[in-house]
Design a protein around this motif. Structure first.
Motif, PDB file in Angstrom:
ATOM      1  N   ASP A 130       0.819  -1.212   0.000  1.00 54.34           N
ATOM      2  CA  ASP A 130       0.000   0.000   0.000  1.00 54.34           C
ATOM      3  C   ASP A 130       0.855   1.265   0.000  1.00 54.34           C
ATOM      4  O   ASP A 130       0.333   2.377   0.122  1.00 54.34           O
ATOM      5  N   GLY A 131       2.170   1.083  -0.082  1.00 53.14           N
ATOM      6  CA  GLY A 131       3.069   2.241  -0.140  1.00 53.14           C
ATOM      7  C   GLY A 131       3.490   2.759   1.231  1.00 53.14           C
ATOM      8  O   GLY A 131       4.178   3.770   1.329  1.00 53.14           O
ATOM      9  N   ARG A 132       3.114   2.055   2.285  1.00 54.82           N
ATOM     10  CA  ARG A 132       3.494   2.520   3.626  1.00 54.82           C
ATOM     11  C   ARG A 132       4.929   2.084   3.937  1.00 54.82           C
ATOM     12  O   ARG A 132       5.312   0.948   3.659  1.00 54.82           O
ATOM     13  N   ARG A 133       5.681   2.993   4.520  1.00 54.21           N
ATOM     14  CA  ARG A 133       7.089   2.744   4.803  1.00 54.21           C
ATOM     15  C   ARG A 133       7.292   2.378   6.267  1.00 54.21           C
ATOM     16  O   ARG A 133       6.703   3.001   7.150  1.00 54.21           O
ATOM     17  N   TYR A 134       8.163   1.409   6.482  1.00 48.36           N
ATOM     18  CA  TYR A 134       8.491   0.970   7.843  1.00 48.36           C
ATOM     19  C   TYR A 134      10.002   0.951   8.013  1.00 48.36           C
ATOM     20  O   TYR A 134      10.732   0.535   7.103  1.00 48.36           O
ATOM     21  N   LEU A 135      10.445   1.296   9.203  1.00 45.39           N
ATOM     22  CA  LEU A 135      11.870   1.150   9.532  1.00 45.39           C
ATOM     23  C   LEU A 135      12.165  -0.340   9.755  1.00 45.39           C
ATOM     24  O   LEU A 135      11.457  -1.009  10.528  1.00 45.39           O
ATOM     25  N   TYR A 138       3.767  -8.083  22.350  1.00 48.21           N
ATOM     26  CA  TYR A 138       2.889  -6.900  22.416  1.00 48.21           C
ATOM     27  C   TYR A 138       3.631  -5.664  21.885  1.00 48.21           C
ATOM     28  O   TYR A 138       3.116  -4.915  21.053  1.00 48.21           O
ATOM     29  N   VAL A 139       4.860  -5.479  22.357  1.00 52.87           N
ATOM     30  CA  VAL A 139       5.632  -4.290  21.962  1.00 52.87           C
ATOM     31  C   VAL A 139       5.902  -4.306  20.449  1.00 52.87           C
ATOM     32  O   VAL A 139       5.738  -3.289  19.764  1.00 52.87           O
ATOM     33  N   CYS A 140       6.266  -5.485  19.937  1.00 49.29           N
ATOM     34  CA  CYS A 140       6.586  -5.562  18.501  1.00 49.29           C
ATOM     35  C   CYS A 140       5.348  -5.306  17.638  1.00 49.29           C
ATOM     36  O   CYS A 140       5.452  -4.697  16.573  1.00 49.29           O
ATOM     37  N   ASP A 141       4.188  -5.750  18.096  1.00 50.64           N
ATOM     38  CA  ASP A 141       2.942  -5.435  17.368  1.00 50.64           C
ATOM     39  C   ASP A 141       2.651  -3.935  17.435  1.00 50.64           C
ATOM     40  O   ASP A 141       2.296  -3.304  16.453  1.00 50.64           O
ATOM     41  N   ARG A 142       2.826  -3.383  18.610  1.00 47.61           N
ATOM     42  CA  ARG A 142       2.452  -1.974  18.836  1.00 47.61           C
ATOM     43  C   ARG A 142       3.337  -1.002  18.049  1.00 47.61           C
ATOM     44  O   ARG A 142       2.858   0.017  17.535  1.00 47.61           O
ATOM     45  N   VAL A 143       4.640  -1.323  17.926  1.00 42.38           N
ATOM     46  CA  VAL A 143       5.525  -0.364  17.239  1.00 42.38           C
ATOM     47  C   VAL A 143       5.195  -0.251  15.748  1.00 42.38           C
ATOM     48  O   VAL A 143       5.581   0.721  15.105  1.00 42.38           O
ATOM     49  N   ARG A 144       4.473  -1.206  15.211  1.00 39.73           N
ATOM     50  CA  ARG A 144       4.044  -1.085  13.794  1.00 39.73           C
ATOM     51  C   ARG A 144       3.176   0.152  13.596  1.00 39.73           C
ATOM     52  O   ARG A 144       3.154   0.745  12.528  1.00 39.73           O
ATOM     53  N   ASP A 145       2.429   0.540  14.656  1.00 43.79           N
ATOM     54  CA  ASP A 145       1.616   1.754  14.553  1.00 43.79           C
ATOM     55  C   ASP A 145       2.501   2.979  14.345  1.00 43.79           C
ATOM     56  O   ASP A 145       2.036   4.026  13.909  1.00 43.79           O
ATOM     57  N   ASP A 166       5.270   2.748  12.510  1.00 43.51           N
ATOM     58  CA  ASP A 166       6.032   2.434  11.288  1.00 43.51           C
ATOM     59  C   ASP A 166       7.399   1.819  11.570  1.00 43.51           C
ATOM     60  O   ASP A 166       8.403   2.143  10.903  1.00 43.51           O
ATOM     61  N   VAL A 167       7.435   0.940  12.549  1.00 49.82           N
ATOM     62  CA  VAL A 167       8.689   0.257  12.889  1.00 49.82           C
ATOM     63  C   VAL A 167       8.431  -1.253  12.888  1.00 49.82           C
ATOM     64  O   VAL A 167       7.434  -1.715  13.434  1.00 49.82           O
ATOM     65  N   ILE A 168       9.339  -2.000  12.266  1.00 47.67           N
ATOM     66  CA  ILE A 168       9.242  -3.465  12.279  1.00 47.67           C
ATOM     67  C   ILE A 168      10.249  -4.015  13.289  1.00 47.67           C
ATOM     68  O   ILE A 168      11.453  -3.755  13.193  1.00 47.67           O
ATOM     69  N   LEU A 169       9.739  -4.766  14.256  1.00 48.83           N
ATOM     70  CA  LEU A 169      10.593  -5.479  15.204  1.00 48.83           C
ATOM     71  C   LEU A 169      10.073  -6.902  15.343  1.00 48.83           C
ATOM     72  O   LEU A 169       8.922  -7.179  15.012  1.00 48.83           O
ATOM     73  N   ARG A 170      10.918  -7.792  15.878  1.00 49.36           N
ATOM     74  CA  ARG A 170      10.493  -9.163  16.155  1.00 49.36           C
ATOM     75  C   ARG A 170      10.959  -9.540  17.548  1.00 49.36           C
ATOM     76  O   ARG A 170      12.105  -9.238  17.920  1.00 49.36           O
ATOM     77  N   PRO A 171      10.086 -10.193  18.327  1.00 48.15           N
ATOM     78  CA  PRO A 171      10.499 -10.571  19.682  1.00 48.15           C
ATOM     79  C   PRO A 171      11.285 -11.873  19.699  1.00 48.15           C
ATOM     80  O   PRO A 171      11.181 -12.682  18.783  1.00 48.15           O
ATOM     81  N   LEU A 172      12.047 -12.053  20.749  1.00 52.52           N
ATOM     82  CA  LEU A 172      12.642 -13.360  21.046  1.00 52.52           C
ATOM     83  C   LEU A 172      12.214 -13.679  22.467  1.00 52.52           C
ATOM     84  O   LEU A 172      12.749 -13.090  23.410  1.00 52.52           O
ATOM     85  N   GLY A 173      11.220 -14.514  22.640  1.00 46.93           N
ATOM     86  CA  GLY A 173      10.681 -14.767  23.980  1.00 46.93           C
ATOM     87  C   GLY A 173      10.208 -13.455  24.589  1.00 46.93           C
ATOM     88  O   GLY A 173       9.421 -12.723  23.983  1.00 46.93           O
ATOM     89  N   ASP A 174      10.727 -13.125  25.779  1.00 46.72           N
ATOM     90  CA  ASP A 174      10.330 -11.885  26.453  1.00 46.72           C
ATOM     91  C   ASP A 174      11.266 -10.721  26.104  1.00 46.72           C
ATOM     92  O   ASP A 174      11.280  -9.695  26.795  1.00 46.72           O
ATOM     93  N   VAL A 175      12.054 -10.902  25.073  1.00 46.67           N
ATOM     94  CA  VAL A 175      13.053  -9.889  24.726  1.00 46.67           C
ATOM     95  C   VAL A 175      12.664  -9.194  23.416  1.00 46.67           C
ATOM     96  O   VAL A 175      12.359  -9.844  22.418  1.00 46.67           O
ATOM     97  N   THR A 226       7.429   4.120  23.906  1.00 44.75           N
ATOM     98  CA  THR A 226       5.985   4.334  24.060  1.00 44.75           C
ATOM     99  C   THR A 226       5.275   3.011  24.336  1.00 44.75           C
ATOM    100  O   THR A 226       4.454   2.906  25.253  1.00 44.75           O
ATOM    101  N   ALA A 227       5.623   1.989  23.543  1.00 44.38           N
ATOM    102  CA  ALA A 227       4.962   0.688  23.715  1.00 44.38           C
ATOM    103  C   ALA A 227       5.277   0.084  25.080  1.00 44.38           C
ATOM    104  O   ALA A 227       4.395  -0.466  25.754  1.00 44.38           O
ATOM    105  N   ILE A 228       6.521   0.219  25.526  1.00 44.23           N
ATOM    106  CA  ILE A 228       6.885  -0.360  26.831  1.00 44.23           C
ATOM    107  C   ILE A 228       6.246   0.451  27.968  1.00 44.23           C
ATOM    108  O   ILE A 228       5.840  -0.104  28.994  1.00 44.23           O
ATOM    109  N   ARG A 229       6.135   1.752  27.774  1.00 44.08           N
ATOM    110  CA  ARG A 229       5.471   2.600  28.780  1.00 44.08           C
ATOM    111  C   ARG A 229       4.025   2.133  28.979  1.00 44.08           C
ATOM    112  O   ARG A 229       3.545   2.008  30.118  1.00 44.08           O
TER     113      ARG A 229
END
Ligand code: PLP
Length: 456
Positions: free
Chosen positions: A62-67, A405-412, A414-423, A446-449
């Motif tokens: 859709d043309g949306r950019r993510y880090l 939760y944090v990795c899902d939330r940071v997509r809002d 525009d950031v892509i992250l992936r968790p490793l267990g609780d990390v 923000t997500a961790i807050r």
């Protein structure tokens, strides 16, 4: 003027999510089996479909950019569509894409070999090429085993590996791996490895004695051990577990004292991630065997390598009829396009001074982490270069892990992250800019807050 990428993005946006009769999301959910993924959960959500990359960003249909905060699974080094790597691959296409290393050699792999020899720790003078990190680990294990066999010491066939190790998903690599959730299922298919402690913080807040138990294992079993395999300085998949300075040097010395080979798996740490080209440089160590993968081609194409010293290599020399050659090989080993990308990747380190340039960003990341470490939901932060683990309190989210939760939330944001267990892992391309670090850190904070405000 519109950049090529912007134009491409626009034309793609016109196509929306359905192109040439292909509904990307539906096709994916119905037919692509994703690695390490519970496909039932996957099918319940819409996948993010990436169509383009530019610099340190991924661009969806859709043309949306993510880090790209995890460097496309820890392999992208200088960003996506780097002109120098793009050109190197295109130029190589005008010569040849692939020719085998069985019975032939080719100019692309030879030029790359020369470039690699110029950057690897001195003494690693023979390079065996493969396709993935796990392949190259298999080669390292077979090399070490066969080395001792051909030294007339067939009893030396066991490996020492560290707790929580991760070396890939083929069966040999899994045998020396130590992450139960990934590996336990395959227990009946594996060989047994001796286990030494890693540097995971214990529940009382202290760290284990790393050397004493390893010394005991070597004292008791050296005559049956062929090699120790370690991820030097950082165990990545374990959750970015960092090791103290000097640890690798002690391991090297113990290997020498007990006549055991040292294998360093630099699949994750190699090509600058820890702030040096290779992590074993932090302790000025040359292993007997070193494994490279991921960042070799700047994250463009599959390529890996197992490097060996003369001592190891020479043990395989004999007339063909003696059958002392290394019996291993993959069809695409030494692929010419991948080799061209690898060469360009190495050239960029020189041309753009990538290791020098990243140092200020390593400091910048450390500053943000100091702030994040204060948040109540954070139990630990660990950093080596641009490899970062932020460990979260697992009691913070009921259904989903806190890192997930944090990795899902940071997509809002525009950031892509992936968790490793609780990390939560940050492992951006080395080319990440100060502004992008700011985006990454603010989104994560923000997500961790939010998480810190929740208790169950
Ligand atoms: N070794 C280490 C240290 C890794 O981190 C990985 C992958 O994450 C591997 C080996 C396996 O590499 P690949 O996924 O390319 O097989």
């Amino acid at each position: 003027m519109q950049t090529k990428a912007a134009a491409a993005t626009l034309s793609l946006m016109d196509k929306a999510t359905v192109s040439d009769g292909i509904d990307y999301k539906e096709l994916d959910k119905s037919h692509v089996w994703h690695p390490f993924t519970q496909m039932q959960d996957w099918a319940a959500k819409d996948p993010l479909v990436i169509a383009y990359g530019e610099g340190n960003e991924l661009i969806d249909v859709d043309g949306r950019r993510y880090l790209d905060g995890v460097a496309s699974l820890w392999c992208n080094i200088h960003g996506h569509r780097h002109p120098r790597i793009d050109t190197a691959i295109r130029d190589q296409l005008d010569c040849i894409a692939h020719s085998t290393l069985l019975g032939l050699t080719h100019t692309s792999i030879l030029e790359t070999t020369q470039a690699l020899l110029g950057i690897v720790p001195e003494g690693l003078s023979h390079i065996f090429y493969s396709d993935s990190g796990a392949d190259a680990v298999e080669v390292a294990l077979k090399m070490a085993f066969q080395y001792w066999l051909q030294q007339g010491q067939p009893k030396k066939k066991r490996f020492v590996a560290l707790a929580d190790a991760y070396h890939g998903d083929t069966l040999g690599a899994v045998s020396v791996g130590g992450i139960d959730v990934f590996h336990a299922t395959f227990g009946p298919l594996l060989f047994d490895a001796l286990r030494a402690p890693n540097n995971r913080r214990q529940t009382d807040g202290t760290y284990p004695d790393l050397i004493g138990p390893l010394e005991t294992i070597l004292d008791q079993h050296a005559d049956e051990i062929c090699a120790i395999i370690v991820e030097p300085v950082v165990q990545a998949a374990a959750g970015i577990i960092t090791f103290p300075s000097g640890y690798l040097r002690r391991v090297r010395d113990l290997c020498d004292a007990h006549d055991v080979l040292l294998i360093t798996d630099e699949v994750a740490t190699g090509f600058g991630r820890t702030g040096k080209m290779f992590a074993c440089e932090h302790d000025a160590v040359t292993p007997d065997i070193m494994v490279l993968g991921k960042g070799m081609t700047g994250g463009y194409l599959p390529m890996s390598a197992t490097l060996a010293t003369d001592k190891v290599f020479d043990a395989f020399l004999a007339p063909t009829a003696a059958n002392r050659q290394l019996f291993h090989g993959h069809t695409f080993a030494g692929n010419a396009l991948a080799a061209a990308a690898c060469r360009a990747n190495i050239e960029i380190f020189g041309a753009e001074q990538s290791l020098q340039m990243m140092q200020a960003h390593v400091e910048l990341v450390a500053g943000y982490l100091a702030k994040i470490a204060e948040l109540p939901a954070v139990t630990d932060v660990r950093q080596s270069g641009l490899m970062v683990g932020i460990e979260l309190d697992p009691s913070r989210v009921e259904q989903q892990g806190p890192a997930s939760y944090v990795c899902d939330r940071v997509r809002d944001f525009d950031v892509i992250l992936r968790p490793l267990g609780d990390v939560v892992v940050w492992m951006p391309p080395l080319s990440i800019t100060a502004t992008q670090i700011d985006t990454l850190a603010n989104a994560t904070e923000t997500a961790i807050r939010e998480l810190s405000e929740r208790t169950i």
